[in-house]
Design a protein around this motif. Structure first.
Motif, PDB file in Angstrom:
ATOM      1  N   GLY A  88       5.630   5.257   9.928  1.00 54.94           N
ATOM      2  CA  GLY A  88       4.891   4.120   9.386  1.00 54.94           C
ATOM      3  C   GLY A  88       3.740   4.605   8.529  1.00 54.94           C
ATOM      4  N   ASP A  89       2.935   3.670   8.051  1.00 55.66           N
ATOM      5  CA  ASP A  89       1.830   4.046   7.161  1.00 55.66           C
ATOM      6  C   ASP A  89       0.755   4.850   7.885  1.00 55.66           C
ATOM      7  OD1 ASP A  89       0.998   1.684   8.583  1.00 55.66           O
ATOM      8  OD2 ASP A  89      -0.555   1.352   7.086  1.00 55.66           O
ATOM      9  N   ILE A  90       0.609   4.647   9.219  1.00 54.22           N
ATOM     10  CA  ILE A  90      -0.416   5.381   9.973  1.00 54.22           C
ATOM     11  C   ILE A  90      -0.102   6.877   9.961  1.00 54.22           C
ATOM     12  CG2 ILE A  90      -1.517   5.685  12.228  1.00 54.22           C
ATOM     13  CD1 ILE A  90      -2.248   3.015  11.006  1.00 54.22           C
TER      14      ILE A  90
ATOM     15  N   SER B 283       0.835  -1.208   0.000  1.00 53.12           N
ATOM     16  CA  SER B 283       0.000   0.000   0.000  1.00 53.12           C
ATOM     17  C   SER B 283       0.866   1.252   0.000  1.00 53.12           C
ATOM     18  CB  SER B 283      -0.962   0.003   1.197  1.00 53.12           C
ATOM     19  OG  SER B 283      -0.267   0.207   2.414  1.00 53.12           O
ATOM     20  N   CYS B 284       2.010   1.196   0.690  1.00 50.55           N
ATOM     21  CA  CYS B 284       2.940   2.338   0.717  1.00 50.55           C
ATOM     22  C   CYS B 284       3.571   2.561  -0.660  1.00 50.55           C
ATOM     23  CB  CYS B 284       4.034   2.110   1.758  1.00 50.55           C
ATOM     24  SG  CYS B 284       3.440   2.075   3.466  1.00 50.55           S
TER      25      CYS B 284
ATOM     26  N   SER C  26     -15.560   3.310   6.860  1.00 53.39           N
ATOM     27  CA  SER C  26     -14.637   2.263   6.419  1.00 53.39           C
ATOM     28  C   SER C  26     -13.742   1.886   7.587  1.00 53.39           C
ATOM     29  CB  SER C  26     -13.777   2.738   5.245  1.00 53.39           C
ATOM     30  OG  SER C  26     -14.486   2.619   4.035  1.00 53.39           O
ATOM     31  N   ILE C  27     -13.346   0.617   7.610  1.00 57.80           N
ATOM     32  CA  ILE C  27     -12.511   0.086   8.684  1.00 57.80           C
ATOM     33  C   ILE C  27     -11.117  -0.183   8.139  1.00 57.80           C
ATOM     34  CG2 ILE C  27     -12.207  -1.874  10.257  1.00 57.80           C
ATOM     35  CD1 ILE C  27     -15.282  -2.196  10.174  1.00 57.80           C
ATOM     36  N   GLY C  28     -10.100   0.144   8.910  1.00 56.51           N
ATOM     37  CA  GLY C  28      -8.737  -0.102   8.449  1.00 56.51           C
ATOM     38  C   GLY C  28      -7.745  -0.231   9.586  1.00 56.51           C
ATOM     39  N   GLY C  29      -6.470  -0.232   9.234  1.00 57.41           N
ATOM     40  CA  GLY C  29      -5.413  -0.354  10.239  1.00 57.41           C
ATOM     41  C   GLY C  29      -5.000  -1.790  10.434  1.00 57.41           C
ATOM     42  N   ASN C  30      -5.053  -2.228  11.674  1.00 59.64           N
ATOM     43  CA  ASN C  30      -4.660  -3.597  12.032  1.00 59.64           C
ATOM     44  C   ASN C  30      -5.715  -4.613  11.605  1.00 59.64           C
ATOM     45  OD1 ASN C  30      -2.575  -5.121  13.333  1.00 59.64           O
ATOM     46  ND2 ASN C  30      -3.939  -5.472  15.055  1.00 59.64           N
ATOM     47  N   ILE C  31      -6.835  -4.105  11.116  1.00 60.37           N
ATOM     48  CA  ILE C  31      -7.951  -4.954  10.657  1.00 60.37           C
ATOM     49  C   ILE C  31      -8.511  -4.299   9.392  1.00 60.37           C
ATOM     50  CG2 ILE C  31      -9.638  -3.710  12.071  1.00 60.37           C
ATOM     51  CD1 ILE C  31     -11.147  -6.267  12.525  1.00 60.37           C
ATOM     52  N   GLY C  32      -8.930  -5.077   8.426  1.00 60.90           N
ATOM     53  CA  GLY C  32      -9.511  -4.487   7.211  1.00 60.90           C
ATOM     54  C   GLY C  32      -8.438  -3.975   6.261  1.00 60.90           C
TER      55      GLY C  32
ATOM     56  N   PRO D 101      -5.398  -1.668   4.558  1.00 61.80           N
ATOM     57  CA  PRO D 101      -4.282  -0.802   4.968  1.00 61.80           C
ATOM     58  C   PRO D 101      -4.773   0.641   4.915  1.00 61.80           C
ATOM     59  CG  PRO D 101      -3.576  -2.386   3.294  1.00 61.80           C
ATOM     60  CD  PRO D 101      -5.071  -2.481   3.369  1.00 61.80           C
ATOM     61  N   VAL D 102      -4.357   1.468   5.853  1.00 62.84           N
ATOM     62  CA  VAL D 102      -4.947   2.810   5.969  1.00 62.84           C
ATOM     63  C   VAL D 102      -4.743   3.671   4.725  1.00 62.84           C
ATOM     64  CG1 VAL D 102      -4.975   2.940   8.489  1.00 62.84           C
ATOM     65  CG2 VAL D 102      -2.908   3.590   7.242  1.00 62.84           C
ATOM     66  N   LEU D 103      -3.612   3.530   4.044  1.00 63.71           N
ATOM     67  CA  LEU D 103      -3.368   4.371   2.860  1.00 63.71           C
ATOM     68  C   LEU D 103      -4.363   4.090   1.744  1.00 63.71           C
ATOM     69  CD1 LEU D 103       0.530   4.290   2.813  1.00 63.71           C
ATOM     70  CD2 LEU D 103      -0.914   6.279   3.309  1.00 63.71           C
ATOM     71  N   ASP D 104      -4.883   2.855   1.709  1.00 60.13           N
ATOM     72  CA  ASP D 104      -5.888   2.505   0.702  1.00 60.13           C
ATOM     73  C   ASP D 104      -7.227   3.185   0.983  1.00 60.13           C
ATOM     74  OD1 ASP D 104      -3.922   0.943  -0.348  1.00 60.13           O
ATOM     75  OD2 ASP D 104      -4.851  -0.988   0.105  1.00 60.13           O
TER      76      ASP D 104
END
Length: 437
Positions: free
Chosen positions: A90-92, A16-17, A131-137, A139-142
């Motif tokens: 990081g991506d976050i 994703s990065c 939308s859900i993301g991060g450690n679940i769902g 990747p946040v950048l998406d």
């Protein structure tokens, strides 16, 4: 912009990065310590890739390093880069610098996924576009390409290691107890310090008032603080004979005993969820109605089979000591519990489990995996086996009517399985095979 960008780690987050920078017309370099990576096929041929080790030259000559959560910031080469003044995020953090949509960020040692799941169901019911993301769902950048009312992010301590100005509308810490001690050389204090970073740029901070490790280090006038707990806090439980109620401002508004929720830990999870939905001004009747019918997620105290008076429970999501204790507390009235422990213990203090199991003669332990030797040294009466499969084959010959077989390993699954889901699915399949014969 002529930045030398290095992405370390070519998993889902790393990909994703890469895509994020390519869309911006920037070509990053990629490093991964592994060789056999399926993700390489997804990388354009013109992107430089170094596999098998950390490339010292690339790292120490970078302007910006994007670190995947699986890579420790305490690696000597990264510490050297940091000392040299190279920015490591990081991506976050990268996501936060471009994001314009309000974020609800949830962390904690246990219960994160359950709370994200509960909250998302209630918000969707109230017509929030989320939308859900991060450690679940995702990747946040998406998520940046998906316009929503809110993003709900599950955030791990690994992801919090590299944040600097992670802007959050609502930040929640459910609980903090020992986990990932192999990652943190200074122990639980260091683990806690990373968890607390979630409060840094939050408007609302919600925390478990009965878990002192969750307390913010500093209280700021511009932030709002909301507490929950078993018997203390703005959102708390009320115990009346055999009933447990949700109590707010001394008013009982929900009888948990009549819901499908399993265990006090889940009642606390819902208190945290309700604190969030109240901030969002979601009518309580919607939250209460949804929670009345809420069922546990897979791999969390999941009853997978009942036959001949024997109950089989898949609690594979229990990857640390505290979550296994929670499962045992829920089952404390059971006649006999056959407990499956083992995996990779992440250098956590397994002896804390010993304190809980003291004088509990109805629990028989079968241990497997890397940590089995350590478990055997703590619980001398436990039975050591090589695999979970071997344990099940032995147990099936001994279980009797009224017994419970519980997979709640208190350890990570990475020594013998891909992840906790893989371990849980294998457990389910093994049990099904036994009863199909």
């Amino acid at each position: 912009m002529n930045k030398k960008i290095v992405i370390i780690g070519l998993g889902i987050t790393g990909i994703s990065c890469v895509n994020f920078f390519l869309k911006k017309g920037l070509i990053p370099s990629i490093i991964d310590e592994n060789f056999n990576l399926n993700f390489i096929k997804k990388i354009p041929s013109y992107v430089p890739i170094h596999l098998g080790s950390l490339n010292k030259e690339w790292i120490l000559n970078a302007n910006l390093i994007i670190l995947s959560p699986g890579i420790s910031i305490f690696h000597p080469l990264l510490l050297k880069a940091k000392k040299k003044g190279i920015e490591i995020i990081g991506d976050i953090e990268l996501f936060s610098r471009y994001n314009k949509i309000p974020v609800i960020a949830i962390t904690g040692t246990n219960g994160k996924s359950t709370v994200v799941n509960m909250l998302s169901q209630i918000m969707k019911k109230n017509n929030f576009n989320i939308s859900i993301g991060g450690n679940i769902g995702y990747p946040v950048l998406d998520l940046l390409s998906i316009k929503r009312d809110f993003y709900i992010l599950e955030i791990s301590s690994f992801q919090l290691e590299t944040i600097k100005k992670f802007n959050v509308y609502i930040a929640l810490i459910l609980n903090i107890s020992q986990d990932h001690m192999d990652r943190y050389p200074l122990g639980i204090k260091q683990y806690r310090d990373f968890k607390l970073k979630i409060y840094n740029n939050a408007s609302f901070c919600i925390y478990n008032i009965e878990n002192k490790l969750c307390y913010p280090k500093f209280f700021h006038k511009e932030k709002k603080y909301i507490t929950f707990g078993k018997v203390n806090g703005q959102y708390k439980l009320f115990f009346d004979k055999n009933m447990i109620y949700l109590k707010i401002n001394n008013k009982k508004i929900l009888n948990f005993s009549k819901t499908k929720l399993i265990g006090i830990h889940n009642y606390l999870n819902f208190l945290a969820v309700l604190a969030i939905t109240d901030i969002l001004k979601i009518p309580r009747k919607i939250s209460l109605k949804k929670i009345n019918n809420y069922k546990n997620m897979d791999h969390i105290l999941q009853i997978i089979h009942k036959e001949n008076g024997i109950t089989w429970i898949n609690d594979s999501k229990s990857t640390n000591i505290n979550s296994t204790i929670v499962a045992l507390k829920y089952l404390y009235k059971k006649k006999k519990i056959w407990l499956l422990l083992g995996g990779y213990d992440k250098n956590c203090e397994l002896h804390l489990l010993k304190q809980y199991l003291k004088n509990k003669n109805n629990i028989i332990i079968y241990c497997f995996g890397i940590s089995s030797k350590k478990i055997l040294s703590l619980f001398t009466k436990s039975i050591r086996v090589k695999t979970m499969c071997e344990a099940i084959k032995k147990i099936i010959k001994l279980v009797k009517y009224g017994d419970t077989v519980l997979l709640s390993p208190a350890c990570s699954s990475i020594d013998q399985f891909k992840n906790f889901k893989h371990r849980g699915k294998e457990f389910i399949q093994l049990v099904k095979k036994i009863y199909q014969k």
